[in-house]
Design a protein around this motif. Structure first.
Motif, short mmCIF file in Angstrom:
data_model
loop_
_atom_site.label_atom_id
_atom_site.label_comp_id
_atom_site.label_asym_id
_atom_site.label_seq_id
_atom_site.Cartn_x
_atom_site.Cartn_y
_atom_site.Cartn_z
N ARG A 67 0.85 -1.20 0.00
CA ARG A 67 0.00 0.00 0.00
C ARG A 67 0.87 1.24 0.00
O ARG A 67 1.98 1.25 0.51
N ASP A 68 0.34 2.27 -0.60
CA ASP A 68 1.00 3.57 -0.66
C ASP A 68 0.91 4.21 0.72
O ASP A 68 -0.17 4.25 1.31
N GLY A 69 2.03 4.67 1.25
CA GLY A 69 1.99 5.36 2.53
C GLY A 69 2.94 4.79 3.57
O GLY A 69 3.54 3.73 3.38
N ALA A 70 3.03 5.52 4.66
CA ALA A 70 3.96 5.20 5.74
C ALA A 70 3.42 4.08 6.62
O ALA A 70 2.24 3.75 6.61
N LEU A 71 4.32 3.53 7.40
CA LEU A 71 4.01 2.54 8.42
C LEU A 71 2.98 3.13 9.37
O LEU A 71 3.07 4.28 9.77
N SER A 72 1.99 2.34 9.73
CA SER A 72 0.95 2.78 10.64
C SER A 72 0.98 1.88 11.87
O SER A 72 0.75 0.68 11.76
N LEU A 73 1.30 2.47 13.02
CA LEU A 73 1.38 1.69 14.25
C LEU A 73 0.06 1.76 15.00
O LEU A 73 -0.48 2.84 15.21
N PRO A 74 -0.47 0.60 15.42
CA PRO A 74 -1.70 0.61 16.22
C PRO A 74 -1.47 1.33 17.55
O PRO A 74 -0.35 1.40 18.05
N GLU A 75 -2.55 1.82 18.12
CA GLU A 75 -2.47 2.45 19.44
C GLU A 75 -2.21 1.37 20.50
O GLU A 75 -2.79 0.29 20.43
N PRO A 76 -1.35 1.66 21.48
CA PRO A 76 -1.13 0.69 22.56
C PRO A 76 -2.41 0.51 23.39
O PRO A 76 -3.26 1.40 23.43
N PHE A 77 -2.52 -0.65 24.04
CA PHE A 77 -3.68 -0.90 24.88
C PHE A 77 -3.33 -1.93 25.96
O PHE A 77 -2.33 -2.64 25.85
N ASP A 78 -4.15 -2.00 26.98
CA ASP A 78 -4.01 -2.97 28.06
C ASP A 78 -5.05 -4.05 27.90
O ASP A 78 -6.23 -3.77 27.68
N LEU A 79 -4.62 -5.30 28.02
CA LEU A 79 -5.56 -6.42 28.03
C LEU A 79 -6.19 -6.55 29.41
O LEU A 79 -7.37 -6.86 29.54
N ASP A 80 -5.37 -6.32 30.42
CA ASP A 80 -5.82 -6.30 31.81
C ASP A 80 -4.77 -5.53 32.61
O ASP A 80 -3.87 -4.92 32.01
N ALA A 81 -4.84 -5.54 33.92
CA ALA A 81 -3.93 -4.75 34.76
C ALA A 81 -2.46 -5.14 34.58
O ALA A 81 -1.58 -4.32 34.80
N GLU A 82 -2.19 -6.39 34.18
CA GLU A 82 -0.79 -6.84 34.04
C GLU A 82 -0.35 -7.08 32.59
O GLU A 82 0.75 -7.55 32.37
N SER A 83 -1.19 -6.79 31.62
CA SER A 83 -0.87 -7.13 30.23
C SER A 83 -1.00 -5.90 29.34
O SER A 83 -2.10 -5.42 29.09
N HIS A 84 0.16 -5.44 28.81
CA HIS A 84 0.20 -4.24 27.97
C HIS A 84 0.72 -4.60 26.58
O HIS A 84 1.75 -5.25 26.43
N CYS A 85 0.01 -4.16 25.55
CA CYS A 85 0.38 -4.38 24.15
C CYS A 85 0.74 -3.05 23.50
O CYS A 85 0.00 -2.08 23.65
N SER A 86 1.85 -3.03 22.77
CA SER A 86 2.23 -1.80 22.07
C SER A 86 3.06 -2.17 20.83
O SER A 86 3.45 -3.32 20.65
N TRP A 87 3.30 -1.16 20.00
CA TRP A 87 4.10 -1.34 18.80
C TRP A 87 5.08 -0.18 18.70
O TRP A 87 4.76 0.95 19.10
N VAL A 88 6.26 -0.46 18.17
CA VAL A 88 7.26 0.58 17.92
C VAL A 88 7.77 0.41 16.49
O VAL A 88 7.67 -0.66 15.90
N SER A 89 8.33 1.47 15.97
CA SER A 89 8.96 1.44 14.65
C SER A 89 10.45 1.17 14.85
O SER A 89 11.10 1.81 15.68
N VAL A 90 11.00 0.22 14.08
CA VAL A 90 12.41 -0.13 14.17
C VAL A 90 13.08 0.27 12.87
O VAL A 90 12.68 -0.20 11.79
N ASP A 91 14.09 1.12 12.94
CA ASP A 91 14.85 1.56 11.77
C ASP A 91 15.83 0.45 11.39
O ASP A 91 16.83 0.25 12.06
N LEU A 92 15.54 -0.25 10.31
CA LEU A 92 16.38 -1.38 9.91
C LEU A 92 17.71 -0.97 9.30
O LEU A 92 18.65 -1.76 9.29
N LEU A 93 17.80 0.26 8.79
CA LEU A 93 19.08 0.69 8.22
C LEU A 93 20.11 0.99 9.31
O LEU A 93 21.29 1.12 9.03
N GLN A 94 19.66 1.06 10.56
CA GLN A 94 20.59 1.20 11.68
C GLN A 94 21.17 -0.15 12.09
O GLN A 94 22.20 -0.22 12.74
N ALA A 95 20.48 -1.23 11.71
CA ALA A 95 20.96 -2.58 12.02
C ALA A 95 22.02 -2.95 10.99
O ALA A 95 21.82 -2.75 9.79
#
Length: 176
Positions: free
Chosen positions: A74-102
């Motif tokens: 698809r045309d366009g930039a990477l789209s990261l979902p909003e972070p969220f909590d499944l419950d008090a101890e479970s957190h889901c998030s996404w980050v962008s990783v620059d692969l040209l730095q690897a």
């Protein structure tokens, strides 16, 4: 999307070819992927979506389709979902990783996209359905980057061959 025996699958789509084809001859200036993080620990199995930036700031993103088999461009930039909590101890998030730095992917910096090939998965007879399960991109220095759907996980390969599948035949098709 087409429906096959109650399942929805993405047919091979020429418009994706046109998008990728428009990038041939352009210089790669950025390469990033989305990284899923659960409770602070990165998922090392799924490579996430893959964003390419070219010298004219054109961005395209490769991502897995909801059918569990296909890859969409698809045309366009990477789209990261909003972070969220499944419950008090479970957190889901996404980050962008620059692969040209690897160090492994740094060899692609400023390479010019020379050719693109569709990676096709073909189910055996009697079904024989074909799906575009990925892309193989060849750069002017001979480096090859492959992004493909391996079940429910995205895989990114650099100078490596797609592993054989016991379930389907893997074909590489040149775009014409």
């Amino acid at each position: 999307m087409i429906q096959v025996d109650g399942d929805y699958r993405m047919p091979i789509d020429g418009s994706r070819d046109d998008l990728i084809r428009s990038l041939i001859g352009k210089r790669l200036t950025g390469l990033a992927r989305s990284q899923y993080v659960f409770n602070g620990e990165a998922d090392e199995v799924d490579a996430g979506d893959l964003e390419f930036t070219f010298d004219n700031e054109t961005k395209i993103t490769l991502e897995l389709a909801s059918d569990g088999e296909s890859v969409l461009a698809r045309d366009g930039a990477l789209s990261l979902p909003e972070p969220f909590d499944l419950d008090a101890e479970s957190h889901c998030s996404w980050v962008s990783v620059d692969l040209l730095q690897a160090s492994r992917f740094a060899v692609l910096r400023h390479s010019i996209l020379q050719a693109a090939y569709a990676v096709i998965g073909r189910w055996p007879a009697p079904v024989r359905d074909e799906f575009q399960i990925g892309w193989l991109l060849r750069f002017d220095d001979g480096q090859e980057l492959t992004y493909f759907n391996n079940g429910d996980d995205a895989v990114i390969l650099l100078e490596d061959t797609i592993p054989a599948s016991a379930e389907m035949e893997i074909l590489i098709r040149e775009m014409v």
